[in-house]
Each structure stands twice: as C-alpha cells, then as structure tokens.
Design a protein around this motif. Sequence first.
Motif, PDB file in Angstrom:
ATOM      1  N   ASP A 126       4.349   3.343 -23.192  1.00 43.86           N
ATOM      2  CA  ASP A 126       4.659   4.162 -24.365  1.00 43.86           C
ATOM      3  C   ASP A 126       4.632   5.644 -24.000  1.00 43.86           C
ATOM      4  O   ASP A 126       5.497   6.418 -24.434  1.00 43.86           O
ATOM      5  CB  ASP A 126       3.650   3.862 -25.477  1.00 43.86           C
ATOM      6  CG  ASP A 126       3.834   4.771 -26.684  1.00 43.86           C
ATOM      7  OD1 ASP A 126       4.874   4.652 -27.353  1.00 43.86           O
ATOM      8  OD2 ASP A 126       2.947   5.619 -26.940  1.00 43.86           O
ATOM      9  N   PHE A 127       3.661   6.031 -23.185  1.00 45.13           N
ATOM     10  CA  PHE A 127       3.503   7.425 -22.764  1.00 45.13           C
ATOM     11  C   PHE A 127       4.742   7.913 -22.015  1.00 45.13           C
ATOM     12  O   PHE A 127       5.214   9.038 -22.239  1.00 45.13           O
ATOM     13  CB  PHE A 127       2.259   7.541 -21.874  1.00 45.13           C
ATOM     14  CG  PHE A 127       2.023   8.915 -21.319  1.00 45.13           C
ATOM     15  CD1 PHE A 127       1.512   9.929 -22.118  1.00 45.13           C
ATOM     16  CD2 PHE A 127       2.303   9.199 -19.984  1.00 45.13           C
ATOM     17  CE1 PHE A 127       1.291  11.206 -21.602  1.00 45.13           C
ATOM     18  CE2 PHE A 127       2.084  10.469 -19.461  1.00 45.13           C
ATOM     19  CZ  PHE A 127       1.574  11.468 -20.269  1.00 45.13           C
ATOM     20  N   SER A 132       8.400  14.567 -26.736  1.00 42.66           N
ATOM     21  CA  SER A 132       7.799  15.816 -27.179  1.00 42.66           C
ATOM     22  C   SER A 132       6.653  16.246 -26.245  1.00 42.66           C
ATOM     23  O   SER A 132       5.720  15.471 -26.011  1.00 42.66           O
ATOM     24  CB  SER A 132       7.254  15.664 -28.602  1.00 42.66           C
ATOM     25  OG  SER A 132       6.391  16.722 -28.923  1.00 42.66           O
ATOM     26  N   PRO A 133       6.689  17.489 -25.709  1.00 39.84           N
ATOM     27  CA  PRO A 133       5.612  17.989 -24.843  1.00 39.84           C
ATOM     28  C   PRO A 133       4.250  17.987 -25.546  1.00 39.84           C
ATOM     29  O   PRO A 133       3.220  17.707 -24.928  1.00 39.84           O
ATOM     30  CB  PRO A 133       6.048  19.427 -24.508  1.00 39.84           C
ATOM     31  CG  PRO A 133       7.538  19.422 -24.668  1.00 39.84           C
ATOM     32  CD  PRO A 133       7.800  18.478 -25.812  1.00 39.84           C
ATOM     33  N   LYS A 139      -1.218  12.434 -26.255  1.00 40.88           N
ATOM     34  CA  LYS A 139      -1.297  11.034 -25.817  1.00 40.88           C
ATOM     35  C   LYS A 139      -2.026  10.917 -24.482  1.00 40.88           C
ATOM     36  O   LYS A 139      -2.786   9.969 -24.255  1.00 40.88           O
ATOM     37  CB  LYS A 139       0.107  10.426 -25.706  1.00 40.88           C
ATOM     38  CG  LYS A 139       0.730  10.054 -27.036  1.00 40.88           C
ATOM     39  CD  LYS A 139       2.060   9.328 -26.842  1.00 40.88           C
ATOM     40  CE  LYS A 139       2.661   8.898 -28.172  1.00 40.88           C
ATOM     41  NZ  LYS A 139       3.922   8.146 -28.000  1.00 40.88           N
ATOM     42  N   ALA A 140      -1.785  11.884 -23.591  1.00 43.87           N
ATOM     43  CA  ALA A 140      -2.455  11.873 -22.285  1.00 43.87           C
ATOM     44  C   ALA A 140      -3.965  11.965 -22.455  1.00 43.87           C
ATOM     45  O   ALA A 140      -4.729  11.244 -21.804  1.00 43.87           O
ATOM     46  CB  ALA A 140      -1.943  13.026 -21.425  1.00 43.87           C
ATOM     47  N   ALA A 173       0.140  17.987 -18.896  1.00 42.19           N
ATOM     48  CA  ALA A 173       0.604  16.594 -18.829  1.00 42.19           C
ATOM     49  C   ALA A 173       2.084  16.469 -18.485  1.00 42.19           C
ATOM     50  O   ALA A 173       2.926  17.196 -19.010  1.00 42.19           O
ATOM     51  CB  ALA A 173       0.322  15.890 -20.154  1.00 42.19           C
ATOM     52  N   THR A 174       2.373  15.539 -17.574  1.00 40.83           N
ATOM     53  CA  THR A 174       3.748  15.157 -17.259  1.00 40.83           C
ATOM     54  C   THR A 174       3.837  13.634 -17.367  1.00 40.83           C
ATOM     55  O   THR A 174       2.817  12.942 -17.488  1.00 40.83           O
ATOM     56  CB  THR A 174       4.142  15.584 -15.832  1.00 40.83           C
ATOM     57  OG1 THR A 174       3.348  14.836 -14.886  1.00 40.83           O
ATOM     58  CG2 THR A 174       3.928  17.071 -15.623  1.00 40.83           C
ATOM     59  N   HIS A 175       5.063  13.097 -17.296  1.00 36.73           N
ATOM     60  CA  HIS A 175       5.258  11.662 -17.440  1.00 36.73           C
ATOM     61  C   HIS A 175       4.653  10.846 -16.292  1.00 36.73           C
ATOM     62  O   HIS A 175       4.555   9.629 -16.390  1.00 36.73           O
ATOM     63  CB  HIS A 175       6.751  11.343 -17.570  1.00 36.73           C
ATOM     64  CG  HIS A 175       7.343  11.779 -18.878  1.00 36.73           C
ATOM     65  ND1 HIS A 175       7.952  12.995 -19.050  1.00 36.73           N
ATOM     66  CD2 HIS A 175       7.393  11.162 -20.098  1.00 36.73           C
ATOM     67  CE1 HIS A 175       8.367  13.115 -20.304  1.00 36.73           C
ATOM     68  NE2 HIS A 175       8.040  12.027 -20.964  1.00 36.73           N
TER      69      HIS A 175
END
Length: 219
Positions: A126-127, A132-133, A139-140, A173-175
């Motif tokens: 999901d993350f 959206s940044p 979420k992170a 946070a990044t993907h």
Amino acid sequence: AGPHRRVAMQSALFLAVQHGGRMERGSRRRSEAEEAEKGRMKRTIIKDWKTRLSYFLQNSSNSNKRKSKKAGKHRNYFRPSPEEAQLWSEAFDELLANKYGLAAFRAFLKSEFCEENIEFWLACEDFKKTKSPQKLTSKAKKIYNDFIEKEAPKEINIDFQTKNMIAQNIQEATHTCFSAAQKRVYSLMENNSYPRFLESEFYQELCKKTPITRAAQGT
C-alpha cells in the motif's frame, strides 16, 4: 503329577488367551477413541480457519468499503475450485495475487501467531502505491511505529542494521524506505510459512475434489 501339570498349563493358557482378548479389545477401543479425538481436532481446526477466513475476506479491501452498499452486494468472494486452489502451490506470488488465497494465508499465519509478517508486507504494498508526499511520510511513520521500532505492537524479525537504516530514511520518506525489510519478510514467508500452509488442513480442505461444505464469503 502329569495330569496336574496338564491342567495347570491349560488353565494358564486359558487365562492368557482371555487376557489377550481383553487387551485386544482395549487396544481397539483406545484406537477408536484416538481416531475420534483426531476427527474432533480436525473439525475444530477447520471451524477456526473458516472463522478467521471470513473475517479476512470481509476486511480484505478498504476500497470495497467506499463502494455503495448496492455495489457491495455483488462483491462476493466465492470458494475457489480445487483446480484454482492447486495453482497456489506453483508459486508464492500466485497465492498472494488471489484475494481468497491471500485471506486463507493470513488466516493460517494468524493460527501460527505470525500474522505480522503478511500485515507488514501488505502495508508496504500500500505504501509503494501512495502518491502524496504528505501521506507517504505519515504512512512511513505509522509502519515504523507498528512494525519496526523496538517492542512495536507487531514487531517483525529483521536485523538491527536494517531497522536503523529505516529509522534514518523515514525522515525524508521515499517509496523505497522499506524495500530491504519487505524483501526479508517476503523471503521468510516464502521459505517457512508458505510450505507449511501448503501442507496444512487449511489448504488441503480447499484442494478437496468433493468438499464437505461450500462456503461463500462476502465482503
């Protein structure tokens, strides 16, 4: 003295045969009782599995909850055919890609008290889809609080170095924040839980050609 010895031997033989008969009947009764107990345990396992499976199917997709009630009535996940279920044994990804299979696997992991692994993997999936940044950062932090930090409520089994790297990365946070941890957990499930799932009563019940019951669970 000869006749007395013969009588004694005959009496001993009679008692031995009688005792042996009682032992055989007792052994048979114990065997039947053990089989009955195994049958009860198996029925209990299947019943518990169906309860958990029903829960995970009903909560398998947040997007379904946003649909109208009218549309929701048509979103039923029916029990797969034995042929469909057998496909899950060909690859772990086949199991995870099927909503019913995923729910069954989650139910199995819950029975083994390690459902945090699949929950973390799903949270990471999901993350990675988050655009959206702002949501990515929130979420992170939630994933870190739920699964990564020491004594987290659903703490996963990863090494200290990976945990530290995640703690640093979620600040911006990044993907890819959880990529290493997700691969570790995926490998853990694929090499340990997945083979046990394929051998379990859970999976064998689904693969039966003539199942005792045909449960249709809805979301």
